[in-house]
Write a protein that holds these residues in place. Sequence first.
Motif, PDB file in Angstrom:
ATOM      1  N   GLU A  45       1.024  -1.174  -0.358  1.00 42.85           N
ATOM      2  CA  GLU A  45      -0.360  -0.276   0.053  1.00 42.85           C
ATOM      3  C   GLU A  45       1.031   1.332  -0.108  1.00 42.85           C
ATOM      4  O   GLU A  45       0.416   2.210  -0.505  1.00 42.85           O
ATOM      5  N   SER A  46       1.562   0.790   0.694  1.00 43.29           N
ATOM      6  CA  SER A  46       2.747   2.573   0.558  1.00 43.29           C
ATOM      7  C   SER A  46       3.828   2.145  -0.300  1.00 43.29           C
ATOM      8  O   SER A  46       4.083   3.839  -0.708  1.00 43.29           O
ATOM      9  N   VAL A  47       3.676   1.768  -0.833  1.00 43.55           N
ATOM     10  CA  VAL A  47       4.967   1.317  -2.442  1.00 43.55           C
ATOM     11  C   VAL A  47       3.910   2.313  -3.077  1.00 43.55           C
ATOM     12  O   VAL A  47       4.369   2.312  -4.419  1.00 43.55           O
ATOM     13  N   PHE A  48       3.398   2.150  -3.132  1.00 45.38           N
ATOM     14  CA  PHE A  48       2.334   2.215  -4.741  1.00 45.38           C
ATOM     15  C   PHE A  48       2.086   3.198  -5.283  1.00 45.38           C
ATOM     16  O   PHE A  48       2.458   3.389  -5.883  1.00 45.38           O
ATOM     17  N   ARG A  49       1.986   4.157  -4.395  1.00 43.26           N
ATOM     18  CA  ARG A  49       1.884   5.107  -4.182  1.00 43.26           C
ATOM     19  C   ARG A  49       3.177   6.418  -5.603  1.00 43.26           C
ATOM     20  O   ARG A  49       2.670   7.429  -6.775  1.00 43.26           O
ATOM     21  N   SER A  50       4.309   5.612  -5.020  1.00 41.05           N
ATOM     22  CA  SER A  50       5.292   5.965  -5.366  1.00 41.05           C
ATOM     23  C   SER A  50       5.544   5.688  -6.905  1.00 41.05           C
ATOM     24  O   SER A  50       6.499   6.266  -7.581  1.00 41.05           O
ATOM     25  N   LEU A  51       4.530   4.632  -7.464  1.00 41.21           N
ATOM     26  CA  LEU A  51       4.812   4.178  -8.119  1.00 41.21           C
ATOM     27  C   LEU A  51       4.012   4.411  -8.984  1.00 41.21           C
ATOM     28  O   LEU A  51       4.243   4.751 -10.454  1.00 41.21           O
ATOM     29  N   LEU A  52       3.528   5.762  -9.592  1.00 41.78           N
ATOM     30  CA  LEU A  52       2.302   5.814 -10.180  1.00 41.78           C
ATOM     31  C   LEU A  52       2.376   6.480 -11.193  1.00 41.78           C
ATOM     32  O   LEU A  52       2.520   6.570 -12.357  1.00 41.78           O
ATOM     33  N   PRO A  53       3.908   7.818 -10.697  1.00 41.45           N
ATOM     34  CA  PRO A  53       4.684   8.233 -12.207  1.00 41.45           C
ATOM     35  C   PRO A  53       5.141   7.376 -12.643  1.00 41.45           C
ATOM     36  O   PRO A  53       5.226   7.582 -13.939  1.00 41.45           O
ATOM     37  N   PHE A  54       6.333   6.082 -12.797  1.00 39.65           N
ATOM     38  CA  PHE A  54       6.457   5.501 -12.725  1.00 39.65           C
ATOM     39  C   PHE A  54       5.402   5.038 -14.351  1.00 39.65           C
ATOM     40  O   PHE A  54       5.839   3.852 -15.441  1.00 39.65           O
ATOM     41  N   PHE A  55       4.463   4.295 -12.862  1.00 45.34           N
ATOM     42  CA  PHE A  55       3.203   4.011 -14.430  1.00 45.34           C
ATOM     43  C   PHE A  55       1.993   4.401 -15.924  1.00 45.34           C
ATOM     44  O   PHE A  55       2.523   4.272 -17.014  1.00 45.34           O
ATOM     45  N   GLY A  56       3.013   5.820 -15.167  1.00 42.71           N
ATOM     46  CA  GLY A  56       2.765   6.756 -16.281  1.00 42.71           C
ATOM     47  C   GLY A  56       3.103   6.394 -17.039  1.00 42.71           C
ATOM     48  O   GLY A  56       2.860   6.625 -18.647  1.00 42.71           O
TER      49      GLY A  56
END
Length: 434
Positions: free
Chosen positions: A397-408
Amino acid sequence: MDAAALATLVLVGGIVVLLLIGAPVSIAVGLSATASLCTVLGVQNGVLTSAQQVFRGVNSFPLLAIPFFVLAGVVMNNGGIALRLVNAAKVLVGRTPGALAQTNIAANALFGAVSGSAVASAAAVGSTMAPLQAKEGYDRNFAAAVNIASAPAGMLIPPSNLVIVYSLVSSSSIAALFVAGYLPGVAWALVCMAIVFLVARRRPEMRFRGGIGIAAGVRVLLSAVPALLLIVIVIGGILAGFFTPTEASVIAVAYSLALAFAYRAVQVRHLPGILMEATRTTAVVMFLIGVSSIMGFVLSFAQIPAAVSETMFGLTTNPVLLLLLIAAVLLAVGCFMDPTPAVLIFTPIFLPIVTSFGIDPVHFGIIMVFNLCIGTITPPVGPVLFIGAKVADVSIESVFRSLLPFFGAIALMLVVVIFTPALSLWLPTALGLM
């Protein structure tokens, strides 16, 4: 209800029910496909036909490349290769902002290329880089996100077991697919680096804090050359026609073993454990391929690919929209299914559709692999996401927020890969492989 419709109902219904109750994908596919054949052919003929299809599916000389490349990857993972590649990556990224995070990305691309496994890369490189980044004051969630987002780049850069599976299902050239993955794989790593660069400019703790001298840097790079030579030997030998991909996989095992012994990271007493680890991974992959052959027979019998093709043509005849629709389906599939069974299941369905629009099978193979690589870092199943969070000791849960720019950024690169065939096809065409 005719036989084809009944077979389809039993197949699809069985897979859905078994997956919902938590059965492994291979078991769900194998039991459902066998039950489907038994329904329309009778129990005796259905079981016999299923057994024949399993044997036919794994009775392939090119498939021998998979267990040997898996073994080479396991040896690399245990052979002291990761630290040397991390140090080499640190020299290569130089004084860029977020140097340690950039090192993580470069090391994942290098280690993924020699091991062929995103999970192994995330584990080996992540466990090395996480303490270093924590010591420098990096945000742990962001550091984990960098490791997770960049690890799948190695699944595109050859040698890749997923590409081998696609080549067998699609009857495409393994050599052409290997080479076609280079530029998209490098592009994946570059967009991750771009995100790190943008983030690092706003975070003081990620500024460059000094490096090593030229002489020391040269020594570090030279120490990594033997590991990187594996790529040159394997891919160069295939392209030059010295050996087939299957023979190249055996050479990769011999070379990686020699390297691990030379580095004194592996001893003879470690070999049984290494062989057992490689055997477990190989057994899972080969069993998936075998049971997927049963499902392929059912799909052909029920004419499901033709039905899916007609349905998609009913939605749109625009090739651009069709590719976007297929990409959306593959992205959704990747969230819930491992890449190997997804390739085995959906290649026979989608390949005839895209080739009818004149899309090259090699280009589509890279599109499919790129799509499914995104699934490895996406919940709820993403194996790279889970192993990356585990080695960094952070929650999903905590790491997913930091992953969002990479997903984009990675999704944007997927669109570029889809609508720029030259990115995949230029190298194999230039080398005369197509």
